[in-house]
Write a protein that holds these residues in place. Sequence first.
Motif, short mmCIF file in Angstrom:
data_model
loop_
_atom_site.label_atom_id
_atom_site.label_comp_id
_atom_site.label_asym_id
_atom_site.label_seq_id
_atom_site.Cartn_x
_atom_site.Cartn_y
_atom_site.Cartn_z
N GLU A 232 0.83 -1.21 0.00
CA GLU A 232 0.00 0.00 0.00
C GLU A 232 0.86 1.26 0.00
O GLU A 232 0.50 2.26 -0.62
CB GLU A 232 -0.94 0.02 1.21
N ALA A 235 2.03 1.73 -3.56
CA ALA A 235 0.91 2.13 -4.40
C ALA A 235 0.55 3.59 -4.14
O ALA A 235 0.24 4.34 -5.08
CB ALA A 235 -0.30 1.23 -4.15
N GLN A 254 5.02 1.70 -8.63
CA GLN A 254 3.95 0.79 -9.03
C GLN A 254 4.50 -0.62 -9.23
O GLN A 254 3.85 -1.61 -8.89
CB GLN A 254 3.31 1.28 -10.33
N ALA A 257 5.00 -2.09 -5.80
CA ALA A 257 3.71 -2.49 -5.23
C ALA A 257 3.26 -3.82 -5.82
O ALA A 257 2.76 -4.70 -5.10
CB ALA A 257 2.67 -1.41 -5.48
#
Length: 266
Positions: A232, A235, A254, A257
């Motif tokens: 999280e 992200a 990204q 994540a």
Amino acid sequence: LLRDAAREGRLITFAQMHPSMAKLPSQEAAALAFAEVLAAVEWITRRGGPPALLRVLDLVAHGRPADQAVAQALSVPFETFLQDWRQWMATRPLPEGGDRELKLLRFKGDPRHGGAHSEWADIPDEKARGFARLGEIFRGRGRWEAARQEYGKAVRRVGGRSAALASKFALASLMSGREGEAAAVLSEAVRLHPGHAALHVSLGRLYLKKQQWQPARDAFLLANRTDPFDPEIHAGLARAFEALGEKALAEREQRFAGLLSGEHER
């Protein structure tokens, strides 16, 4: 912990920390040793500035024993450094929130550490613990408004002293559309627990919801310092970097994540 040990002559010696702090006999001893090292670095920097600390590192890298490196960098005998350092620790002002009980590791399910409710064991108020447990039951059932109300009762009794409680109340408040409540409890809790990653994650969520991209980025970066394995966090950083026009950083976060959530193979 550090202040009291310095005043009472109970400091861990540097010899006792060698070869590893992991060999110290208790959580309290390890916490004290880390605090002593932090204070030693702070004292070296106060006496000689950042160049003195860099000098110590350079000398150690070239094989000089640490005590000799410190003495040479500060141009004083090592015993003088130790004496001055000990005296300073005994009088050093406490940071905000520092005059509290030592936070110990607690293991869920261990009856010695609070059993199934170990995460609430650091709340001294019995009624507040009861409200927190009720909040957890409602949270587990997806009843966010009811959870917010019960967590809120606990928060009103103990404030931001429990990082776990503050973080969960903030989440329930966000899920119930009450961003102001979340911001208020988090601002207090993060002052008292600046190293608690979940609090910074909660702040990051709040800032993302408000589309305040730079504060969101800063909150998730602080969380990442403590917990770099939470997908999280990455992200959230990806969203913040994307909105700030940092395309390469957004793509990197990204990817992190995805790796951490199992969506991508290495």
